[in-house]
Design a protein around this motif. Structure first.
Motif, short mmCIF file in Angstrom:
data_model
loop_
_atom_site.label_atom_id
_atom_site.label_comp_id
_atom_site.label_asym_id
_atom_site.label_seq_id
_atom_site.Cartn_x
_atom_site.Cartn_y
_atom_site.Cartn_z
N ALA A 238 0.83 -1.20 -0.06
CA ALA A 238 0.02 -0.01 -0.14
C ALA A 238 0.87 1.39 0.18
O ALA A 238 0.41 2.34 0.25
CB ALA A 238 -1.03 -0.22 1.19
N LEU A 239 2.33 1.32 -0.46
CA LEU A 239 3.15 2.29 -0.30
C LEU A 239 3.23 2.99 -1.55
O LEU A 239 3.38 4.22 -1.60
CB LEU A 239 4.28 2.09 0.20
N ILE A 240 2.83 2.61 -2.76
CA ILE A 240 3.31 3.19 -3.98
C ILE A 240 2.49 4.02 -4.13
O ILE A 240 3.03 5.53 -4.50
CB ILE A 240 3.19 2.41 -5.39
N ALA A 241 1.11 4.32 -3.95
CA ALA A 241 0.19 5.47 -4.22
C ALA A 241 0.71 6.79 -3.45
O ALA A 241 0.65 7.75 -3.76
CB ALA A 241 -1.18 5.09 -3.97
N PRO A 242 0.65 6.53 -1.99
CA PRO A 242 1.06 7.62 -1.35
C PRO A 242 2.55 8.10 -1.65
O PRO A 242 2.54 9.45 -1.50
CB PRO A 242 0.90 7.30 0.08
N TYR A 243 3.38 7.30 -1.81
CA TYR A 243 4.68 7.78 -2.21
C TYR A 243 4.84 8.54 -3.28
O TYR A 243 5.63 9.39 -3.54
CB TYR A 243 5.51 6.48 -2.43
N LYS A 244 3.94 8.37 -4.41
CA LYS A 244 3.71 9.00 -5.71
C LYS A 244 2.97 10.46 -5.51
O LYS A 244 2.74 10.89 -6.44
CB LYS A 244 3.73 8.05 -6.92
N GLY A 245 1.97 10.34 -4.61
CA GLY A 245 1.04 11.43 -4.38
C GLY A 245 -0.13 11.00 -5.32
O GLY A 245 -0.75 11.96 -5.71
N ILE A 246 -0.42 9.67 -5.52
CA ILE A 246 -1.50 9.26 -6.31
C ILE A 246 -2.65 8.83 -5.33
O ILE A 246 -2.57 8.09 -4.23
CB ILE A 246 -1.15 8.21 -7.24
N VAL A 247 -3.90 9.37 -5.66
CA VAL A 247 -5.16 8.91 -5.08
C VAL A 247 -6.01 7.78 -5.99
O VAL A 247 -6.13 7.99 -7.11
CB VAL A 247 -6.20 10.18 -4.98
N THR A 248 -6.03 6.54 -5.31
CA THR A 248 -6.65 5.57 -6.13
C THR A 248 -7.13 4.46 -5.09
O THR A 248 -6.70 4.20 -3.93
CB THR A 248 -5.41 4.97 -6.87
N ASP A 249 -8.14 3.74 -5.43
CA ASP A 249 -8.75 2.72 -4.69
C ASP A 249 -8.19 1.41 -5.00
O ASP A 249 -8.52 0.41 -4.21
CB ASP A 249 -10.31 2.68 -5.01
N GLN A 250 -7.20 1.33 -6.06
CA GLN A 250 -6.39 0.03 -6.24
C GLN A 250 -5.64 -0.47 -5.03
O GLN A 250 -5.14 0.20 -4.34
CB GLN A 250 -5.56 0.36 -7.48
N ALA A 251 -5.92 -1.82 -4.82
CA ALA A 251 -5.18 -2.39 -3.65
C ALA A 251 -4.14 -3.26 -4.24
O ALA A 251 -4.07 -3.65 -5.44
CB ALA A 251 -6.19 -3.29 -2.94
#
Length: 325
Positions: free
Chosen positions: A18-31
């Motif tokens: 679950a780290l890639i989205a916040p690391y990149k500043g992306i908002v997504t529901d993808q798990a």
């Protein structure tokens, strides 16, 4: 020609975290995002220019249009319209499978494709996190098969506890695996040829055991034991620190607290820039500065004569640059 940004492909994996989205500043529901393919010419997963005059074009279309002006004349002569590097961030919530990649000769003979040599830069790691790279003791192909059958293959692999900044070069043929708690930047040949050796008996996203490639891996493995599998380097602040140099790519690390300019006038290649920490701007002569932040990857065209990197914020800016020399 400007600096290019791309929309990454976020890849769900059974071991993803679950780290890639916040690391990149992306908002997504993808798990369970295990990989972010930052720049990819791999068929079916080609990344797309995200902004500017060329927005909506795939990396392959862009190379086809701009040719050597974008990637370098020698690079274009060798690789044509296929961008030669695949750039990723990897978040391992669980251990990845033990695997190996074929070299160019085997990949061409068996698959009609390129092999897969790659490198890892550890962006972050939980305390005690580790990975496998290479053999810790010599084995024969026959012993390899026995160890796959009795699930003891990890007993003869070199395992390393890792921390931020560690670098591992993984030529085709080297057995390896990223383990849980590792967050990695990966630079590799444009290929997705992976032979899965051992997967701990777990099930895939479809609820079925994942396929093993025992016989192909047996042919691909480099059975030699090497003295050191980890890349040792000294990082000098505000200077270029070359960490890997091979025929497929040269990758350097910059740890910046002040502006630096990289002379590109004699380099007949594109430059991929991955911002792995902090933020700042990138600027080409005659072009407006481009803001970049942690988790972003951009492509600097071969036509650029220089690249100026300017950090901002309170913490150092860390970037990886990759080109073909």
């Amino acid at each position: 020609m400007p600096i290019f940004k791309f929309t990454p492909w976020l890849r769900t994996m059974v071991w993803g975290g679950a780290l890639i989205a916040p690391y990149k500043g992306i908002v997504t529901d993808q798990a369970n995002i295990g990989e972010s393919w930052e720049i990819s010419a791999f068929k079916g997963h080609e990344t797309v220019v995200s902004e500017g005059e060329y927005a909506g074009m795939t990396i392959t279309e862009l190379v086809s249009l701009k040719k050597g002006e974008l990637v370098g004349e020698k690079v274009y002569a060798e690789y044509g319209d296929k961008f030669p590097l695949l750039i990723k961030f990897i978040d391992a919530r669980a251990d990845l499978s033990i695997q190996v990649h074929p070299d160019d000769e085997m990949a061409a003979r068996v698959h009609g494709d390129k092999g897969k040599t790659e490198m890892w830069y550890v962006v972050d790691a939980e305390e005690g996190a580790s990975l496998y790279s290479g053999l810790s003791e010599a084995i024969t192909p026959e012993e390899y098969e026995k160890r796959i059958a009795d699930s003891s293959i990890t007993d003869v692999l070199a395992r390393f506890q890792v921390k931020e900044g560690d670098v591992f070069f993984l030529p085709a043929g080297r057995i390896h695996a990223i383990c849980s708690g590792c967050f990695i930047a990966e630079i590799q040949q444009t290929s997705d040829l992976t032979y899965r050796i051992y997967d701990y008996g777990r099930l895939g996203l479809d609820g079925k055991p994942r396929e093993l490639h025992t016989e192909l891996a047996k042919q691909a493995i480099d059975y030699k034991v090497y003295d050191n599998y980890k890349t040792d380097y000294i990082s000098k602040p505000n200077e270029e620190n070359v960490v890997v140099s091979c025929s497929y790519f040269t990758t350097s690390l910059y740890e910046l607290t002040e502006q630096v300019t990289k002379d590109l006038s004699s380099l007949d290649s594109f430059v991929v820039v991955m911002c792995v920490r902090g933020e700042g701007t990138l600027c080409l002569p005659g072009e407006a500065p481009v803001a970049v932040r942690q988790g972003e990857t951009v492509l600097v065209p071969a036509s650029a004569s220089a690249l100026t990197i300017t950090p901002s914020g309170d913490s150092p800016m860390k970037v990886l640059t990759s080109c073909i020399e």
